[in-house]
Design a protein around this motif. Structure first.
Motif, PDB file in Angstrom:
ATOM      1  N   THR A  89       4.945   2.882 -10.423  1.00 33.52           N
ATOM      2  CA  THR A  89       4.487   1.865  -9.466  1.00 33.52           C
ATOM      3  C   THR A  89       5.252   1.985  -8.156  1.00 33.52           C
ATOM      4  O   THR A  89       4.665   1.850  -7.066  1.00 33.52           O
ATOM      5  N   THR A  90       6.554   2.252  -8.224  1.00 35.75           N
ATOM      6  CA  THR A  90       7.364   2.418  -7.015  1.00 35.75           C
ATOM      7  C   THR A  90       6.892   3.625  -6.217  1.00 35.75           C
ATOM      8  O   THR A  90       6.903   3.613  -4.985  1.00 35.75           O
ATOM      9  N   PHE A  91       6.481   4.679  -6.916  1.00 35.93           N
ATOM     10  CA  PHE A  91       5.965   5.887  -6.267  1.00 35.93           C
ATOM     11  C   PHE A  91       4.732   5.549  -5.422  1.00 35.93           C
ATOM     12  O   PHE A  91       4.622   5.961  -4.260  1.00 35.93           O
ATOM     13  N   ILE A  92       3.795   4.785  -6.007  1.00 34.34           N
ATOM     14  CA  ILE A  92       2.583   4.387  -5.275  1.00 34.34           C
ATOM     15  C   ILE A  92       2.950   3.516  -4.079  1.00 34.34           C
ATOM     16  O   ILE A  92       2.442   3.707  -2.964  1.00 34.34           O
ATOM     17  N   LYS A  93       3.854   2.583  -4.304  1.00 32.09           N
ATOM     18  CA  LYS A  93       4.300   1.688  -3.225  1.00 32.09           C
ATOM     19  C   LYS A  93       4.939   2.495  -2.094  1.00 32.09           C
ATOM     20  O   LYS A  93       4.722   2.217  -0.915  1.00 32.09           O
ATOM     21  N   HIS A  94       5.727   3.504  -2.451  1.00 26.82           N
ATOM     22  CA  HIS A  94       6.396   4.350  -1.462  1.00 26.82           C
ATOM     23  C   HIS A  94       5.382   5.100  -0.602  1.00 26.82           C
ATOM     24  O   HIS A  94       5.528   5.188   0.625  1.00 26.82           O
ATOM     25  N   LEU A  95       4.331   5.645  -1.225  1.00 28.49           N
ATOM     26  CA  LEU A  95       3.321   6.395  -0.485  1.00 28.49           C
ATOM     27  C   LEU A  95       2.496   5.493   0.429  1.00 28.49           C
ATOM     28  O   LEU A  95       2.180   5.861   1.566  1.00 28.49           O
ATOM     29  N   MET A  96       2.133   4.302  -0.055  1.00 25.20           N
ATOM     30  CA  MET A  96       1.298   3.396   0.733  1.00 25.20           C
ATOM     31  C   MET A  96       2.092   2.667   1.807  1.00 25.20           C
ATOM     32  O   MET A  96       1.537   2.198   2.786  1.00 25.20           O
ATOM     33  N   GLY A  97       3.400   2.536   1.596  1.00 27.06           N
ATOM     34  CA  GLY A  97       4.212   1.777   2.543  1.00 27.06           C
ATOM     35  C   GLY A  97       4.160   0.287   2.293  1.00 27.06           C
ATOM     36  O   GLY A  97       4.647  -0.505   3.102  1.00 27.06           O
ATOM     37  N   CYS A  98       3.559  -0.135   1.198  1.00 26.15           N
ATOM     38  CA  CYS A  98       3.481  -1.560   0.855  1.00 26.15           C
ATOM     39  C   CYS A  98       3.165  -1.687  -0.632  1.00 26.15           C
ATOM     40  O   CYS A  98       2.776  -0.712  -1.282  1.00 26.15           O
ATOM     41  N   SER A  99       3.309  -2.898  -1.164  1.00 17.20           N
ATOM     42  CA  SER A  99       2.974  -3.148  -2.565  1.00 17.20           C
ATOM     43  C   SER A  99       1.484  -3.453  -2.686  1.00 17.20           C
ATOM     44  O   SER A  99       0.797  -3.692  -1.695  1.00 17.20           O
ATOM     45  N   TYR A 100       0.973  -3.427  -3.901  1.00 18.63           N
ATOM     46  CA  TYR A 100      -0.434  -3.770  -4.113  1.00 18.63           C
ATOM     47  C   TYR A 100      -0.526  -5.027  -4.968  1.00 18.63           C
ATOM     48  O   TYR A 100       0.416  -5.371  -5.686  1.00 18.63           O
TER      49      TYR A 100
ATOM     50  N   MET B 157       4.235   7.953   4.106  1.00 19.66           N
ATOM     51  CA  MET B 157       3.263   9.009   4.390  1.00 19.66           C
ATOM     52  C   MET B 157       1.931   8.389   4.750  1.00 19.66           C
ATOM     53  O   MET B 157       1.439   7.494   4.091  1.00 19.66           O
ATOM     54  N   GLU B 158       1.318   8.915   5.834  1.00 22.57           N
ATOM     55  CA  GLU B 158       0.002   8.445   6.221  1.00 22.57           C
ATOM     56  C   GLU B 158      -0.951   9.615   6.179  1.00 22.57           C
ATOM     57  O   GLU B 158      -0.703  10.671   6.734  1.00 22.57           O
ATOM     58  N   MET B 159      -2.045   9.422   5.525  1.00 26.89           N
ATOM     59  CA  MET B 159      -3.033  10.465   5.364  1.00 26.89           C
ATOM     60  C   MET B 159      -4.309  10.051   6.059  1.00 26.89           C
ATOM     61  O   MET B 159      -4.803   8.960   5.881  1.00 26.89           O
TER      62      MET B 159
ATOM     63  N   PRO C  50      -4.520   2.721   5.132  1.00 28.79           N
ATOM     64  CA  PRO C  50      -5.027   4.019   5.631  1.00 28.79           C
ATOM     65  C   PRO C  50      -5.045   5.102   4.559  1.00 28.79           C
ATOM     66  O   PRO C  50      -5.974   5.900   4.492  1.00 28.79           O
ATOM     67  N   LEU C  51      -4.031   5.119   3.689  1.00 24.83           N
ATOM     68  CA  LEU C  51      -3.965   6.136   2.641  1.00 24.83           C
ATOM     69  C   LEU C  51      -5.088   5.956   1.621  1.00 24.83           C
ATOM     70  O   LEU C  51      -5.702   6.920   1.161  1.00 24.83           O
ATOM     71  N   LEU C  52      -5.393   4.680   1.294  1.00 25.60           N
ATOM     72  CA  LEU C  52      -6.424   4.398   0.295  1.00 25.60           C
ATOM     73  C   LEU C  52      -7.832   4.675   0.816  1.00 25.60           C
ATOM     74  O   LEU C  52      -8.788   4.681   0.042  1.00 25.60           O
TER      75      LEU C  52
ATOM     76  N   VAL D 160      -4.194   0.097 -13.876  1.00 22.97           N
ATOM     77  CA  VAL D 160      -4.532  -0.515 -12.595  1.00 22.97           C
ATOM     78  C   VAL D 160      -5.046   0.563 -11.646  1.00 22.97           C
ATOM     79  O   VAL D 160      -4.347   1.539 -11.354  1.00 22.97           O
ATOM     80  N   VAL D 161      -6.288   0.397 -11.188  1.00 21.10           N
ATOM     81  CA  VAL D 161      -6.852   1.295 -10.183  1.00 21.10           C
ATOM     82  C   VAL D 161      -6.586   0.673  -8.814  1.00 21.10           C
ATOM     83  O   VAL D 161      -7.015  -0.450  -8.540  1.00 21.10           O
ATOM     84  N   VAL D 162      -5.842   1.392  -7.976  1.00 22.69           N
ATOM     85  CA  VAL D 162      -5.481   0.886  -6.640  1.00 22.69           C
ATOM     86  C   VAL D 162      -6.384   1.584  -5.629  1.00 22.69           C
ATOM     87  O   VAL D 162      -6.298   2.794  -5.436  1.00 22.69           O
ATOM     88  N   MET D 163      -7.271   0.823  -4.993  1.00 24.60           N
ATOM     89  CA  MET D 163      -8.243   1.418  -4.079  1.00 24.60           C
ATOM     90  C   MET D 163      -8.411   0.592  -2.814  1.00 24.60           C
ATOM     91  O   MET D 163      -7.943  -0.551  -2.733  1.00 24.60           O
ATOM     92  N   ASN D 164      -9.074   1.188  -1.850  1.00 20.35           N
ATOM     93  CA  ASN D 164      -9.251   0.529  -0.551  1.00 20.35           C
ATOM     94  C   ASN D 164     -10.257  -0.618  -0.647  1.00 20.35           C
ATOM     95  O   ASN D 164     -11.221  -0.546  -1.415  1.00 20.35           O
TER      96      ASN D 164
END
Length: 547
Positions: free
Chosen positions: A212-223, A1-3, A284-286, A238-242
């Motif tokens: 964690t897999t859910f976040i990875k799925h939405l971003m299209g990559c790992s963090y 998903m791209e937002m 892009p999502l972040l 863990v705060v995952v941000m741009n």
């Protein structure tokens, strides 16, 4: 998903330079924000119908900030160009792949050259010492808030809804919070970064439910720092941000950065900050959303006592800051442990933010799924203690194809895809609703601060003036529920807005009630005026200028 990754807003370098020139010309305050009044004058040069310009603003200001930044200005110009060439402006046009936005012609703006020439002429003039003095005098005399007794807010210097909320907080709400120790009991004081922060989504659940897999799925990559496995792998918040590049920032560092909204976490001490970190990466999502990945919730008293910090308190802190809270469940882990129950109870007051996700649902067949769904609803009903049925999204949020065999073939696959699409729609709406959410949270905080002030002043009034203060304090703490009821009846307040008695009692025991302040009606009146006049006026000033 791209937002927020549509092609709209992109243009050639030559066009970008031209748009920058236009934007600088019409940005009267020079603060990088185009307000409704400035936009109204400039957009009218396009000679479009008022209804078309209303739609242009609504699409460009999709986050309802009340102003257009440079990127939103480009979007508005592209929409005007499309409208001038006969396109029908709808919200779907943003993602229309049939439009070549990068090679779109500049819109026709009548009288623009004269406006640009006038701007260049003014810029070339040097201000005389007398003019400079007058200019400085005019600037210093400008006030964010008028001095009239009504306390009404002047909207002229305010450039957006969020900007207005900041000023209202500093002027009217923060003094009440400081006076009655609201920041010690309920929520730390807000900083500028709290208002400007991107919307946050927090994921909660037991270990191995796929957070964690859910976040990875939405971003299209790992963090950076992500660990995925069947055992409890995420042992920290863990705060995952741009960010400009991939890196991890330790909790102690991120908590003292003024431009980050995490300074309030210092109250949980070094034990927590050592289990907290920020992962940054360009995505892009972040650019639109920040994620909060949490440690897996454990079960049993033994596991709970191993935590060296107030886990439930941290969850409650993040719940106040977040725009959406996802509770993830696994079909094979439906039991709600003691700690998980405390965590869910700590979300009280944020029910509108909670979404329940039954993840990994393709690992069971249709018959089992029906029973699992029923068992989950029963478990949630006991914990949430509400008559309403909470919406549960069913899906399998990972990069693997849905297991059609377990999901009973195409029928199950179709169900999962529709459920996942509904949840993703919820997530896509977060940036658009972020401004409304901030207003909602601000009003909720103001009401909570008022109730807190009533409670503290009531407890102060119940204390003797001379002898027996220790006994009186202990009596008040022991009968705190009754004291809350007295305050509720005296001021006609809704009982559901009062804080948790046990948590309040625990914090109250560390203070001397005799040192609390008595009620200051002027402070309460100031907050009442803010809720009754200032905030509605702010919303009126920054609605669509073409309404």
């Amino acid at each position: 998903m791209e937002m927020g990754s549509s092609s709209m807003g992109r243009c050639s370098k030559e066009q970008q330079k031209m748009y920058q020139c236009w934007f600088s010309c019409v940005d009267s305050d020079g603060d990088g924000r185009l307000t409704g009044n400035d936009a109204q004058k400039f957009f009218s040069m396009s000679n479009l119908a008022r209804q078309d310009l209303k739609q242009v603003w609504a699409i460009a200001d999709s986050k309802r900030q009340g102003y257009l930044g440079f990127n939103e200005f480009i979007v508005a110009m592209q929409l005007i160009s499309l409208a001038q060439t006969g396109h029908n402006l709808t919200s779907d046009i943003v993602n229309d792949e049939g439009v070549d936005y990068e090679n779109l012609q500049l819109p026709t703006m009548e009288g623009l050259q004269g406006l640009l020439a006038k701007k260049r002429s003014l810029s070339a003039r040097h201000l005389s010492p007398e003019r400079i003095g007058n200019h400085l005098q005019h600037s210093s005399s400008g006030s964010w808030f008028c001095t009239a007794k009504t306390g009404k807010m002047s909207s002229t210097p305010v450039t957006s809804i969020v900007d207005g909320l900041k000023k209202l907080y500093i002027k009217k709400l923060k003094p009440l919070e400081v006076t009655y120790k609201f920041n010690d009991f309920v929520s730390p004081a807000l900083a500028s970064s709290d208002f400007d922060a991107k919307p946050m989504v927090m994921l909660l659940g037991q270990y191995s439910t796929g957070k964690t897999t859910f976040i990875k799925h939405l971003m299209g990559c790992s963090y950076p720092g992500a660990h995925i496995g069947p055992e409890p792998t995420t042992d920290r918040f863990v705060v995952v941000m741009n960010g400009p590049d991939d890196r991890s920032i330790p909790g102690n560092t991120i908590a003292v950065q003024a431009d980050m909204p995490f300074s309030g976490l210092t109250i949980f001490g070094t034990a927590f900050l050592s289990k907290f970190e920020c992962s940054q990466l360009p995505n892009p999502l972040l650019e639109q959303i920040t994620f909060v990945d949490t440690p897996g919730v454990l079960s049993g008293e033994k596991q709970r006592t191993q935590r060296s910090y107030d886990f439930t308190g941290v969850i409650s802190w993040f719940a106040m800051k977040c725009d959406l809270i996802l509770l993830l469940f696994d079909p094979h882990k439906l039991d709600i442990s003691d700690e998980f129950k405390r965590v869910i109870e700590s979300l009280r007051g944020h029910d509108d933010k909670i979404r329940v996700v039954l993840n990994k649902a393709d690992q069971v067949d249709t018959q089992q799924l029906m029973r699992v769904y029923g068992a989950l609803m029963w478990s949630l009903g006991k914990v949430l203690n509400t008559p309403e049925v909470m919406r549960v999204y069913i899906g399998s949020f990972n990069d693997k194809p849905i297991n059609e065999a377990a999901a009973a073939g195409p029928l199950g696959k179709d169900l999962f895809e529709k459920e996942q699409e509904n949840l993703l729609t919820d997530l896509k709406d977060i940036p658009k609703k972020a401004c409304d959410r901030r207003i909602n949270e601000f009003v909720k905080r103001a009401r909570s601060a008022k109730i807190h002030a009533y409670i503290m002043s009531h407890l102060k009034n119940e204390m003797p003036t001379m002898m027996g203060k220790a006994k009186a304090q202990q009596r008040l703490i022991d009968n705190l529920g009754d004291e809350f009821a007295k305050v509720q009846r005296e001021h006609h307040l809704p009982p559901g807005d009062f804080p948790n008695v046990d948590q309040f009692r625990e914090k109250l025991s560390g203070y001397s009630i005799d040192k609390f302040e008595r009620l200051k009606p002027k402070m309460i009146q100031s907050v009442d005026e803010m809720l009754a006049y200032d905030i509605p006026q702010l919303l009126k000033d920054f609605r669509n200028p073409y309404d």
